[in-house]
Design a protein around this motif. Structure first.
Motif, short mmCIF file in Angstrom:
data_model
loop_
_atom_site.label_atom_id
_atom_site.label_comp_id
_atom_site.label_asym_id
_atom_site.label_seq_id
_atom_site.Cartn_x
_atom_site.Cartn_y
_atom_site.Cartn_z
N PHE A 28 46.17 -35.97 72.93
CA PHE A 28 47.08 -35.04 72.27
C PHE A 28 46.46 -33.66 72.15
O PHE A 28 46.69 -32.95 71.17
N ARG A 29 45.67 -33.28 73.14
CA ARG A 29 45.01 -31.98 73.10
C ARG A 29 46.02 -30.86 72.91
O ARG A 29 45.86 -30.00 72.05
N LEU A 335 44.36 -38.73 82.21
CA LEU A 335 45.03 -38.01 81.13
C LEU A 335 46.21 -38.78 80.55
O LEU A 335 46.67 -38.45 79.45
N ALA A 336 46.72 -39.77 81.28
CA ALA A 336 47.87 -40.58 80.83
C ALA A 336 49.05 -39.69 80.46
O ALA A 336 49.72 -39.92 79.45
N ASP A 337 49.33 -38.68 81.27
CA ASP A 337 50.39 -37.72 80.95
C ASP A 337 51.58 -37.81 81.90
O ASP A 337 52.41 -36.90 81.92
N ILE A 345 50.63 -42.35 73.36
CA ILE A 345 50.48 -43.06 72.09
C ILE A 345 49.85 -44.43 72.32
O ILE A 345 48.94 -44.85 71.59
N ILE A 346 50.30 -45.13 73.34
CA ILE A 346 49.70 -46.43 73.69
C ILE A 346 48.23 -46.25 74.05
O ILE A 346 47.36 -47.02 73.62
N SER A 347 47.92 -45.21 74.83
CA SER A 347 46.54 -44.95 75.21
C SER A 347 45.69 -44.60 74.00
O SER A 347 44.52 -44.98 73.91
N LEU A 481 55.02 -32.07 64.28
CA LEU A 481 55.41 -33.28 63.57
C LEU A 481 54.58 -34.48 64.02
O LEU A 481 54.16 -35.31 63.20
N LEU A 482 54.31 -34.57 65.31
CA LEU A 482 53.54 -35.70 65.85
C LEU A 482 52.16 -35.77 65.23
O LEU A 482 51.69 -36.86 64.85
N ILE A 483 51.48 -34.64 65.12
CA ILE A 483 50.12 -34.63 64.57
C ILE A 483 50.13 -35.01 63.09
O ILE A 483 49.29 -35.79 62.62
N ASP A 484 51.08 -34.47 62.33
CA ASP A 484 51.16 -34.81 60.91
C ASP A 484 51.44 -36.30 60.71
O ASP A 484 50.80 -36.96 59.87
#
Length: 517
Positions: A28-29, A335-337, A345-347, A481-484
């Protein structure tokens, strides 16, 4: 094989833990960078701006005539990397003959150097391959750690091969600690085996390829770097400078529109201008197709601006070269991107699971050697080793949570601020845990501090920027929102784990924490 697996794993355990822990956040860089800056960008990963406007903004502070100028989107964020050579015009001022590199915000056109724009996301991303260690030693160290991780994974698979199916379904939580560690290590290690294998292979490839392959390849090319780069497809073309200025300021957006009309859904990630403002000015437009259309869909078009002719084209729909396919495929796997945020998220969860596998292996090593036949001196040494290992590894969790709050409280600190706050706090907390000499204390307070500091991350973000979780939800700031939410989930999990650790067993038996110690 058992001895090889044990010794190779214990030697690399701390380094591998750091790689996996920092690497899980590196998935999530871009989200971390945008969370830190309060930005929301398109998920299409393309330069979302008018290139002529960006060039005009650059022209206000730099004389662009005669320069080669490139605008490159390295990551999915608002800032693009700007690289420009010195002017090729022999009559230009000396200052104009000097090249430059910096970042340009595509929205407000502010610029920043690499060190000034250094973010927490970049820090964690680079930490997972030890880039903070002077080049090339950090790269090589992480590469060798990945290589020996591959060795440890394969030997572990051989060791457990005979009972790999039966042991997978065995978990005895009320047995002695060696049994608990072994059961969980085996089962979770098998679940994470494909994940760890992929990252051991790709990590070793990326970090050791230059160290191992480059000298050999250069020898094949008789030390001709240009010829090698041409075959590898990493070189830029060269266009002569004509010393004839264009009558009108150059405009590049029509060429970008022309490229987008030619290749539907093409995402532009790199714009390279050769001989800006000269009659022999050329424009190179590069990018990729969406991964759902084609995983290896890199393409580019080069135009001569003065007459609008197309001088070179590489269709992204055509068959890619072998070296491009292999390199890009390994990069995407690492990078699983390539499957949106769900795969990352799974990674992320598998990365945390791998951290547990590393630590459970260390605990198995300790418990297996805590026997009466082992001398007291050796047993004390083994305990000191594990104290240090657990202290260094587990303290990363609260330190990382603290770093998230600090970058919001002190924005714009840059590289120096991050280095000082992260590494000094990591060192101090590690030394404190080592001084305590208690495995249970280290585990409990790492989780508790990490949970508390992690819970404060969305609170600090809301207080400092006004982007509370409900505000981000309503305004569509998905990355913020994802990071929080991620930190709330981690904190909740930490509190639950601490509650389980501190829960006493029935009367007449030792506390669970005492058993863990």
């Amino acid at each position: 094989m058992f001895s090889l697996h044990t010794m190779s794993s214990i030697i690399i355990s701390v380094a591998v833990f750091v790689i996996f822990f920092a690497g899980t956040f590196s998935f999530f860089r871009d989200e971390i960078v945008n969370w830190e800056r309060g930005h929301q960008v398109s998920q299409k990963e393309e330069i979302d701006a008018n290139i002529d406007t960006l060039l005009a903004a650059l022209g206000e502070t730099h004389n662009l005539y005669g320069r080669d100028v490139s605008l490159t989107l390295y990551y999915n964020e608002r800032r693009v990397g700007v690289s420009m050579t010195g002017s090729k015009d022999s009559t230009a001022l000396e200052d104009d003959k000097v090249g430059a590199f910096f970042y340009l915000d595509t929205h407000d056109h502010t610029t920043a150097t690499y060190t000034d724009s250094y973010s927490l996301g970049e820090f964690l991303y680079r930490l997972h391959f030890f880039a903070q260690i002077p080049y090339p030693y950090g790269y090589h160290l992480s590469g060798f750690m990945a290589f020996f991780l591959l060795f440890a994974i394969l030997t572990g698979l051989i060791v457990h091969w005979d009972k790999i199916v039966t042991n997978f379904f065995v978990f005895r939580p009320k047995a002695k600690w060696k049994t608990i560690w072994t059961d969980s290590h085996t089962a979770l290690g098998l679940i994470g085996f494909p994940f760890q294998l992929v990252y051991a292979l790709t990590g070793a490839y990326f970090m050791l390829q230059a160290f191992q392959a480059a000298p050999f390849l250069l020898a094949l090319y008789n030390q001709d770097q240009a010829a090698m780069d041409k075959d590898l497809g990493v070189e830029h073309p060269v266009f002569e400078f004509s010393y004839e200025r264009m009558e009108t300021p150059p405009v590049v957006m029509p060429f970008i529109s022309r490229t987008l009309d030619t290749w539907n859904s093409f995402r532009i990630q790199d714009v390279h201008v050769y001989n800006f403002g000269d009659q022999n000015m050329h424009l190179e437009i590069g990018g990729t197709l969406p991964y759902e259309d084609k995983l290896n869909g890199e393409g580019k078009a080069i135009y001569k601006v003065s007459d609008g002719s197309l001088v070179h084209k590489r269709d992204p729909h055509s068959t890619s070269r072998y070296i491009e396919v292999v390199g890009n495929l390994l990069y995407r796997l690492h990078l699983a991107d390539y499957a949106h945020v769900g795969l990352r998220i799974i990674s992320f969860l598998l990365g945390l699971l791998s951290c547990y596998v590393v630590l459970s292996g260390v605990m198995i090593w300790l418990v297996a050697r805590d026997k009466k036949m082992t001398s007291d001196k050796q047993r004390r040494y083994n305990r000191r080793v594990v104290w240090a290992y657990l202290a260094i590894c587990l303290s990363m969790y609260p330190v990382t949570a603290l770093a998230f709050s600090l970058v919001k409280l002190f924005p714009g600190g840059g590289m120096t601020f991050l280095y000082r706050t992260y590494f000094i706090s990591w060192l101090v907390l590690s030394l404190f845990f080592i001084w305590k000499r208690n495995n249970a204390f280290i585990l409990k307070w790492s989780l508790l501090l990490g949970g508390i500091l992690g819970f404060l991350v969305p609170v600090v973000n809301g207080l400092s920027s006004g982007q509370w979780i409900w505000v981000s939800w309503v305004d569509g700031y998905e990355q913020v929102l994802l990071i929080d939410v991620m930190w709330l989930a981690l904190s909740t999990s930490s509190f639950w784990a601490v509650a389980k650790l501190t829960k006493k067993v029935q009367v007449g038996k030792k506390p669970v924490l005492a058993r863990f110690t």
